[in-house]
Design a protein around this motif. Structure first.
Motif, PDB file in Angstrom:
ATOM      1  N   SER A  54       0.813  -1.218   0.000  1.00 43.85           N
ATOM      2  CA  SER A  54       0.000   0.000   0.000  1.00 43.85           C
ATOM      3  C   SER A  54       0.850   1.273   0.000  1.00 43.85           C
ATOM      4  N   HIS A  55       2.178   1.117  -0.064  1.00 39.25           N
ATOM      5  CA  HIS A  55       3.037   2.301  -0.071  1.00 39.25           C
ATOM      6  C   HIS A  55       2.956   2.987  -1.432  1.00 39.25           C
ATOM      7  N   GLU A  56       2.901   4.316  -1.406  1.00 33.63           N
ATOM      8  CA  GLU A  56       2.729   5.067  -2.653  1.00 33.63           C
ATOM      9  C   GLU A  56       3.869   4.846  -3.630  1.00 33.63           C
ATOM     10  N   GLU A  57       5.058   4.485  -3.134  1.00 34.38           N
ATOM     11  CA  GLU A  57       6.194   4.269  -4.033  1.00 34.38           C
ATOM     12  C   GLU A  57       5.926   3.112  -4.992  1.00 34.38           C
ATOM     13  N   PHE A  58       5.353   2.025  -4.466  1.00 36.27           N
ATOM     14  CA  PHE A  58       5.027   0.879  -5.314  1.00 36.27           C
ATOM     15  C   PHE A  58       3.939   1.260  -6.314  1.00 36.27           C
ATOM     16  N   PHE A  59       2.945   1.977  -5.814  1.00 37.40           N
ATOM     17  CA  PHE A  59       1.823   2.386  -6.661  1.00 37.40           C
ATOM     18  C   PHE A  59       2.303   3.252  -7.822  1.00 37.40           C
ATOM     19  N   MET A  60       3.077   4.266  -7.500  1.00 36.91           N
ATOM     20  CA  MET A  60       3.529   5.187  -8.540  1.00 36.91           C
ATOM     21  C   MET A  60       4.453   4.500  -9.539  1.00 36.91           C
ATOM     22  N   SER A  61       5.287   3.589  -9.052  1.00 39.72           N
ATOM     23  CA  SER A  61       6.183   2.855  -9.945  1.00 39.72           C
ATOM     24  C   SER A  61       5.387   2.000 -10.918  1.00 39.72           C
ATOM     25  N   ALA A  62       4.352   1.328 -10.404  1.00 37.03           N
ATOM     26  CA  ALA A  62       3.522   0.473 -11.251  1.00 37.03           C
ATOM     27  C   ALA A  62       2.798   1.279 -12.317  1.00 37.03           C
ATOM     28  N   ILE A  63       2.263   2.432 -11.919  1.00 34.05           N
ATOM     29  CA  ILE A  63       1.545   3.270 -12.875  1.00 34.05           C
ATOM     30  C   ILE A  63       2.487   3.831 -13.926  1.00 34.05           C
ATOM     31  N   ARG A  64       3.682   4.228 -13.509  1.00 35.79           N
ATOM     32  CA  ARG A  64       4.656   4.754 -14.475  1.00 35.79           C
ATOM     33  C   ARG A  64       5.034   3.700 -15.514  1.00 35.79           C
ATOM     34  N   GLU A  65       5.013   2.434 -15.094  1.00 29.86           N
ATOM     35  CA  GLU A  65       5.345   1.352 -16.024  1.00 29.86           C
ATOM     36  C   GLU A  65       4.172   0.981 -16.913  1.00 29.86           C
ATOM     37  N   GLY A  66       3.029   1.607 -16.683  1.00 30.58           N
ATOM     38  CA  GLY A  66       1.895   1.399 -17.576  1.00 30.58           C
ATOM     39  C   GLY A  66       0.729   0.614 -17.025  1.00 30.58           C
ATOM     40  N   ALA A  67       0.739   0.286 -15.722  1.00 26.26           N
ATOM     41  CA  ALA A  67      -0.381  -0.457 -15.137  1.00 26.26           C
ATOM     42  C   ALA A  67      -1.682   0.309 -15.330  1.00 26.26           C
ATOM     43  N   THR A  97      -5.362   6.729  -3.429  1.00 29.55           N
ATOM     44  CA  THR A  97      -5.599   8.131  -3.756  1.00 29.55           C
ATOM     45  C   THR A  97      -5.419   8.992  -2.514  1.00 29.55           C
ATOM     46  N   LYS A  98      -5.938   8.509  -1.384  1.00 21.74           N
ATOM     47  CA  LYS A  98      -5.802   9.252  -0.130  1.00 21.74           C
ATOM     48  C   LYS A  98      -4.337   9.397   0.264  1.00 21.74           C
ATOM     49  N   LYS A  99      -3.579   8.302   0.113  1.00 17.86           N
ATOM     50  CA  LYS A  99      -2.165   8.337   0.463  1.00 17.86           C
ATOM     51  C   LYS A  99      -1.408   9.340  -0.409  1.00 17.86           C
ATOM     52  N   LEU A 100      -1.738   9.343  -1.705  1.00 18.53           N
ATOM     53  CA  LEU A 100      -1.068  10.271  -2.614  1.00 18.53           C
ATOM     54  C   LEU A 100      -1.351  11.716  -2.237  1.00 18.53           C
ATOM     55  N   LEU A 101      -2.612  11.990  -1.938  1.00 17.34           N
ATOM     56  CA  LEU A 101      -2.989  13.348  -1.574  1.00 17.34           C
ATOM     57  C   LEU A 101      -2.283  13.782  -0.301  1.00 17.34           C
ATOM     58  N   SER A 102      -2.211  12.893   0.672  1.00 18.16           N
ATOM     59  CA  SER A 102      -1.535  13.193   1.930  1.00 18.16           C
ATOM     60  C   SER A 102      -0.035  13.355   1.717  1.00 18.16           C
ATOM     61  N   PHE A 103       0.531  12.455   0.913  1.00 15.15           N
ATOM     62  CA  PHE A 103       1.978  12.444   0.678  1.00 15.15           C
ATOM     63  C   PHE A 103       2.446  13.731   0.011  1.00 15.15           C
ATOM     64  N   HIS A 104       1.629  14.258  -0.900  1.00 14.22           N
ATOM     65  CA  HIS A 104       2.050  15.428  -1.672  1.00 14.22           C
ATOM     66  C   HIS A 104       1.504  16.738  -1.122  1.00 14.22           C
ATOM     67  N   GLN A 105       0.799  16.683  -0.013  1.00 13.84           N
ATOM     68  CA  GLN A 105       0.192  17.899   0.513  1.00 13.84           C
ATOM     69  C   GLN A 105       1.232  18.956   0.869  1.00 13.84           C
ATOM     70  N   GLN A 106       2.411  18.497   1.357  1.00 14.90           N
ATOM     71  CA  GLN A 106       3.443  19.424   1.776  1.00 14.90           C
ATOM     72  C   GLN A 106       4.492  19.688   0.695  1.00 14.90           C
ATOM     73  N   LYS A 107       4.325  19.048  -0.472  1.00 13.97           N
ATOM     74  CA  LYS A 107       5.313  19.227  -1.528  1.00 13.97           C
ATOM     75  C   LYS A 107       5.164  20.595  -2.187  1.00 13.97           C
ATOM     76  N   ASN A 108       6.272  21.211  -2.519  1.00 17.17           N
ATOM     77  CA  ASN A 108       6.241  22.502  -3.203  1.00 17.17           C
ATOM     78  C   ASN A 108       6.494  22.288  -4.684  1.00 17.17           C
ATOM     79  N   ILE A 109       5.478  21.797  -5.359  1.00 16.43           N
ATOM     80  CA  ILE A 109       5.609  21.521  -6.784  1.00 16.43           C
ATOM     81  C   ILE A 109       4.807  22.563  -7.557  1.00 16.43           C
TER      82      ILE A 109
END
Length: 215
Positions: A85-98, A130-142
């Motif tokens: 459930s860690h966002e790193e695995f999720f984002m990696s999978a999506i980047r690879e085309g999942a 989705t919740k994890k992603l939103l929480s994870f990036h809430q403090q990011k300055n992007i």
């Protein structure tokens, strides 16, 4: 008929999934693989429409295999079903085309419906991711990129991040399914993404959606 291939190194899980899926009239399990390497070998033989892919497997991970399969067989949909459930695995999978990402704690009916959703060309993301992603990036300055989305496209984008189907988006915005498809296509082109899952990552990383979405 949706032709499905199971890729998981746990026989008990594969047997359980097969038993569940064989009860569905529109889903046919055409093959099983016990590892990433096994999947790469058997995909030509099984010719599935969708692959239900685990991540943690011997030799090659499901993320790596997803990337390889998507390059060799871009028409095959890949739905990740994992305990990670860690966002790193999720984002990696999506980047690879999942085309979707579900956790193994999802009830069986959600897995079956996710398979149908992916088969229709849409993407599925486990709500907690989705919740994890939103929480994870809430403090990011992007900084936001100049995506030049129209107000209507932004409304559709918010709906995509919430995980709504085209039909649900049409109902919420009081527009036709055809119009939704047109907006989605334009959003994909402007954001340079290929799937709804990638839309979610892009939108969150670049703060194109309010933080409360998905919470």
């Amino acid at each position: 008929m949706i032709k499905l291939m199971l890729v998981d190194d746990h026989a008990v899980l594969r047997d359980g999934l097969r038993n569940i899926l064989e009860m569905e009239e529109d889903v046919q399990v055409v093959g099983e693989a016990v590892s990433g390497e096994d999947a790469l070998i058997k995909v030509n033989e099984c010719k599935p429409d969708i692959i239900l892919m685990d991540i943690n497997m011997p030799a090659r991970s499901g993320v790596e295999v997803t990337g390889i399969l998507k390059k060799q067989f871009p028409g095959i949909k890949i739905l990740v079903l994992t305990m990670h459930s860690h966002e790193e695995f999720f984002m990696s999978a999506i980047r690879e085309g999942a085309d979707g990402y579900l956790l193994k704690d999802a009830p069986s009916y959600q897995v079956v419906e996710a398979i149908r959703t992916v088969a229709r060309g849409e993407s599925v993301i486990h709500p907690s991711m989705t919740k994890k992603l939103l929480s994870f990036h809430q403090q990011k300055n992007i900084e936001n990129e100049d995506t030049a989305l129209t107000d209507r496209e932004k409304e559709v984008l918010f709906c995509l991040v919430e995980g709504l189907s085209n039909k649900e988006i049409a109902g919420r915005l009081f527009i036709s399914d055809k119009t939704v498809k047109i907006h989605v296509s334009k959003i994909f082109k402007k954001l340079n993404v290929k799937s709804r899952s990638q839309v979610v990552i892009f939108a969150v990383q670049n703060k194109l959606v309010p933080i409360h979405i998905g919470s």
